[in-house]
Design a protein around this motif. Sequence first.
Motif, PDB file in Angstrom:
ATOM      1  N   ARG A 245       0.849  -1.185   0.000  1.00  0.00           N
ATOM      2  CA  ARG A 245       0.000   0.000   0.000  1.00  0.00           C
ATOM      3  C   ARG A 245       0.889   1.240   0.000  1.00  0.00           C
ATOM      4  O   ARG A 245       1.751   1.399   0.868  1.00  0.00           O
ATOM      5  CB  ARG A 245      -0.912   0.010   1.222  1.00  0.00           C
ATOM      6  CG  ARG A 245      -1.958   1.122   1.180  1.00  0.00           C
ATOM      7  CD  ARG A 245      -2.876   1.089   2.378  1.00  0.00           C
ATOM      8  NE  ARG A 245      -2.226   1.481   3.607  1.00  0.00           N
ATOM      9  CZ  ARG A 245      -1.929   2.741   3.934  1.00  0.00           C
ATOM     10  NH1 ARG A 245      -2.222   3.723   3.123  1.00  0.00           N
ATOM     11  NH2 ARG A 245      -1.355   3.009   5.082  1.00  0.00           N
ATOM     12  N   ILE A 246       0.690   2.089  -0.985  1.00  0.00           N
ATOM     13  CA  ILE A 246       1.367   3.383  -1.053  1.00  0.00           C
ATOM     14  C   ILE A 246       0.460   4.383  -0.352  1.00  0.00           C
ATOM     15  O   ILE A 246      -0.641   4.656  -0.823  1.00  0.00           O
ATOM     16  CB  ILE A 246       1.611   3.828  -2.518  1.00  0.00           C
ATOM     17  CG1 ILE A 246       2.368   2.759  -3.311  1.00  0.00           C
ATOM     18  CG2 ILE A 246       2.320   5.174  -2.562  1.00  0.00           C
ATOM     19  CD1 ILE A 246       3.762   2.474  -2.844  1.00  0.00           C
ATOM     20  N   PRO A 247       0.890   4.919   0.816  1.00  0.00           N
ATOM     21  CA  PRO A 247       0.029   5.871   1.516  1.00  0.00           C
ATOM     22  C   PRO A 247      -0.051   7.205   0.773  1.00  0.00           C
ATOM     23  O   PRO A 247       0.727   7.461  -0.133  1.00  0.00           O
ATOM     24  CB  PRO A 247       0.711   6.048   2.876  1.00  0.00           C
ATOM     25  CG  PRO A 247       2.065   5.485   2.751  1.00  0.00           C
ATOM     26  CD  PRO A 247       2.125   4.647   1.516  1.00  0.00           C
ATOM     27  N   THR A 248      -1.001   8.033   1.161  1.00  0.00           N
ATOM     28  CA  THR A 248      -1.181   9.313   0.488  1.00  0.00           C
ATOM     29  C   THR A 248      -0.959  10.465   1.455  1.00  0.00           C
ATOM     30  O   THR A 248      -1.360  10.358   2.616  1.00  0.00           O
ATOM     31  CB  THR A 248      -2.591   9.408  -0.125  1.00  0.00           C
ATOM     32  OG1 THR A 248      -2.730  10.651  -0.781  1.00  0.00           O
ATOM     33  CG2 THR A 248      -3.692   9.272   0.883  1.00  0.00           C
ATOM     34  N   PRO A 249      -0.362  11.567   1.044  1.00  0.00           N
ATOM     35  CA  PRO A 249       0.437  11.695  -0.172  1.00  0.00           C
ATOM     36  C   PRO A 249       1.805  11.061   0.051  1.00  0.00           C
ATOM     37  O   PRO A 249       2.335  11.096   1.151  1.00  0.00           O
ATOM     38  CB  PRO A 249       0.558  13.211  -0.364  1.00  0.00           C
ATOM     39  CG  PRO A 249       0.523  13.764   1.031  1.00  0.00           C
ATOM     40  CD  PRO A 249      -0.387  12.833   1.811  1.00  0.00           C
ATOM     41  N   TRP A 250       2.359  10.493  -0.983  1.00  0.00           N
ATOM     42  CA  TRP A 250       3.606   9.750  -0.892  1.00  0.00           C
ATOM     43  C   TRP A 250       4.739  10.534  -1.534  1.00  0.00           C
ATOM     44  O   TRP A 250       4.572  11.075  -2.623  1.00  0.00           O
ATOM     45  CB  TRP A 250       3.461   8.408  -1.592  1.00  0.00           C
ATOM     46  CG  TRP A 250       4.681   7.559  -1.491  1.00  0.00           C
ATOM     47  CD1 TRP A 250       5.538   7.252  -2.502  1.00  0.00           C
ATOM     48  CD2 TRP A 250       5.190   6.915  -0.337  1.00  0.00           C
ATOM     49  NE1 TRP A 250       6.542   6.452  -2.043  1.00  0.00           N
ATOM     50  CE2 TRP A 250       6.355   6.228  -0.706  1.00  0.00           C
ATOM     51  CE3 TRP A 250       4.783   6.858   0.993  1.00  0.00           C
ATOM     52  CZ2 TRP A 250       7.114   5.488   0.203  1.00  0.00           C
ATOM     53  CZ3 TRP A 250       5.528   6.117   1.883  1.00  0.00           C
ATOM     54  CH2 TRP A 250       6.669   5.443   1.493  1.00  0.00           C
ATOM     55  N   GLN A 251       5.871  10.590  -0.869  1.00  0.00           N
ATOM     56  CA  GLN A 251       7.048  11.231  -1.436  1.00  0.00           C
ATOM     57  C   GLN A 251       7.978  10.149  -1.965  1.00  0.00           C
ATOM     58  O   GLN A 251       8.371   9.251  -1.214  1.00  0.00           O
ATOM     59  CB  GLN A 251       7.783  12.074  -0.390  1.00  0.00           C
ATOM     60  CG  GLN A 251       7.002  13.297   0.055  1.00  0.00           C
ATOM     61  CD  GLN A 251       6.744  14.262  -1.087  1.00  0.00           C
ATOM     62  OE1 GLN A 251       7.547  14.436  -1.977  1.00  0.00           O
ATOM     63  NE2 GLN A 251       5.580  14.892  -1.063  1.00  0.00           N
ATOM     64  N   PRO A 252       8.300  10.180  -3.236  1.00  0.00           N
ATOM     65  CA  PRO A 252       9.204   9.182  -3.804  1.00  0.00           C
ATOM     66  C   PRO A 252      10.532   9.118  -3.052  1.00  0.00           C
ATOM     67  O   PRO A 252      10.964  10.085  -2.450  1.00  0.00           O
ATOM     68  CB  PRO A 252       9.419   9.670  -5.235  1.00  0.00           C
ATOM     69  CG  PRO A 252       8.180  10.439  -5.539  1.00  0.00           C
ATOM     70  CD  PRO A 252       7.813  11.106  -4.239  1.00  0.00           C
ATOM     71  N   PHE A 253      11.139   7.967  -3.098  1.00  0.00           N
ATOM     72  CA  PHE A 253      12.419   7.631  -2.487  1.00  0.00           C
ATOM     73  C   PHE A 253      12.331   7.389  -0.990  1.00  0.00           C
ATOM     74  O   PHE A 253      13.320   7.024  -0.376  1.00  0.00           O
ATOM     75  CB  PHE A 253      13.530   8.629  -2.843  1.00  0.00           C
ATOM     76  CG  PHE A 253      13.832   8.632  -4.310  1.00  0.00           C
ATOM     77  CD1 PHE A 253      14.486   7.561  -4.901  1.00  0.00           C
ATOM     78  CD2 PHE A 253      13.420   9.671  -5.112  1.00  0.00           C
ATOM     79  CE1 PHE A 253      14.740   7.549  -6.259  1.00  0.00           C
ATOM     80  CE2 PHE A 253      13.671   9.672  -6.478  1.00  0.00           C
ATOM     81  CZ  PHE A 253      14.340   8.596  -7.045  1.00  0.00           C
ATOM     82  N   LYS A 254      11.159   7.583  -0.370  1.00  0.00           N
ATOM     83  CA  LYS A 254      10.972   7.077   0.978  1.00  0.00           C
ATOM     84  C   LYS A 254      10.948   5.564   0.865  1.00  0.00           C
ATOM     85  O   LYS A 254      10.643   5.014  -0.181  1.00  0.00           O
ATOM     86  CB  LYS A 254       9.657   7.585   1.575  1.00  0.00           C
ATOM     87  CG  LYS A 254       9.708   9.025   2.008  1.00  0.00           C
ATOM     88  CD  LYS A 254       8.369   9.546   2.466  1.00  0.00           C
ATOM     89  CE  LYS A 254       7.737   8.771   3.576  1.00  0.00           C
ATOM     90  NZ  LYS A 254       6.473   9.329   4.053  1.00  0.00           N
ATOM     91  N   ARG A 255      11.250   4.877   1.958  1.00  0.00           N
ATOM     92  CA  ARG A 255      11.292   3.414   1.904  1.00  0.00           C
ATOM     93  C   ARG A 255      10.129   2.799   2.677  1.00  0.00           C
ATOM     94  O   ARG A 255       9.733   3.305   3.716  1.00  0.00           O
ATOM     95  CB  ARG A 255      12.604   2.881   2.479  1.00  0.00           C
ATOM     96  CG  ARG A 255      13.785   3.267   1.669  1.00  0.00           C
ATOM     97  CD  ARG A 255      15.090   2.611   2.049  1.00  0.00           C
ATOM     98  NE  ARG A 255      15.267   2.219   3.421  1.00  0.00           N
ATOM     99  CZ  ARG A 255      16.212   1.377   3.822  1.00  0.00           C
ATOM    100  NH1 ARG A 255      17.050   0.858   2.956  1.00  0.00           N
ATOM    101  NH2 ARG A 255      16.338   1.063   5.086  1.00  0.00           N
ATOM    102  N   ILE A 256       9.632   1.711   2.135  1.00  0.00           N
ATOM    103  CA  ILE A 256       8.616   0.902   2.812  1.00  0.00           C
ATOM    104  C   ILE A 256       9.297  -0.411   3.167  1.00  0.00           C
ATOM    105  O   ILE A 256       9.902  -1.061   2.307  1.00  0.00           O
ATOM    106  CB  ILE A 256       7.406   0.642   1.890  1.00  0.00           C
ATOM    107  CG1 ILE A 256       6.730   1.956   1.503  1.00  0.00           C
ATOM    108  CG2 ILE A 256       6.424  -0.315   2.564  1.00  0.00           C
ATOM    109  CD1 ILE A 256       5.671   1.807   0.429  1.00  0.00           C
ATOM    110  N   LYS A 257       9.211  -0.805   4.432  1.00  0.00           N
ATOM    111  CA  LYS A 257       9.855  -2.032   4.894  1.00  0.00           C
ATOM    112  C   LYS A 257       8.855  -3.187   4.872  1.00  0.00           C
ATOM    113  O   LYS A 257       7.765  -3.082   5.424  1.00  0.00           O
ATOM    114  CB  LYS A 257      10.385  -1.833   6.314  1.00  0.00           C
ATOM    115  CG  LYS A 257      11.068  -3.056   6.886  1.00  0.00           C
ATOM    116  CD  LYS A 257      11.562  -2.745   8.292  1.00  0.00           C
ATOM    117  CE  LYS A 257      12.215  -3.941   8.926  1.00  0.00           C
ATOM    118  NZ  LYS A 257      12.694  -3.636  10.291  1.00  0.00           N
ATOM    119  N   LEU A 258       9.253  -4.279   4.209  1.00  0.00           N
ATOM    120  CA  LEU A 258       8.459  -5.502   4.210  1.00  0.00           C
ATOM    121  C   LEU A 258       9.236  -6.532   5.017  1.00  0.00           C
ATOM    122  O   LEU A 258      10.155  -7.184   4.520  1.00  0.00           O
ATOM    123  CB  LEU A 258       8.219  -5.997   2.778  1.00  0.00           C
ATOM    124  CG  LEU A 258       7.532  -5.017   1.828  1.00  0.00           C
ATOM    125  CD1 LEU A 258       7.387  -5.634   0.449  1.00  0.00           C
ATOM    126  CD2 LEU A 258       6.186  -4.608   2.369  1.00  0.00           C
TER     127      LEU A 258
END
Length: 108
Positions: free
Chosen positions: A39-52
């Motif tokens: 899930r890409i939260p809103t608003p999303w700033q590119p190059f932030k990282r999401i950890k799985l």
Amino acid sequence: PLVERNGSEITLLVPITIEEAMSGAEISVPIAGGTTTVRIPTPWQPFKRIKLSGKGLKDQATGKSTDLYIKTYVVVPSQSSDSTIMAAKAIDSLHYADVRKDVPKRLG
């Protein structure tokens, strides 16, 4: 998708659209042994990282799955027209600060 590896840490670079970055989205990404939805939260700033957690490769030393990181970047339309330029200008007008304010004035 592009992959960066730093030791056992894997970062997957995934393209998203402007609308996905602004509105949020659910995107499918590859993981070891298949795919998963992120899930890409809103608003999303590119190059932030999401950890799985536990979705990376299996660590040879421990036998445990490592973490996988997702980093996104926005892809703009490859074709330009009057309407796409007008849409881009409308989006740009919503920036309340200099988008390059954190870029150094010079290197060295």
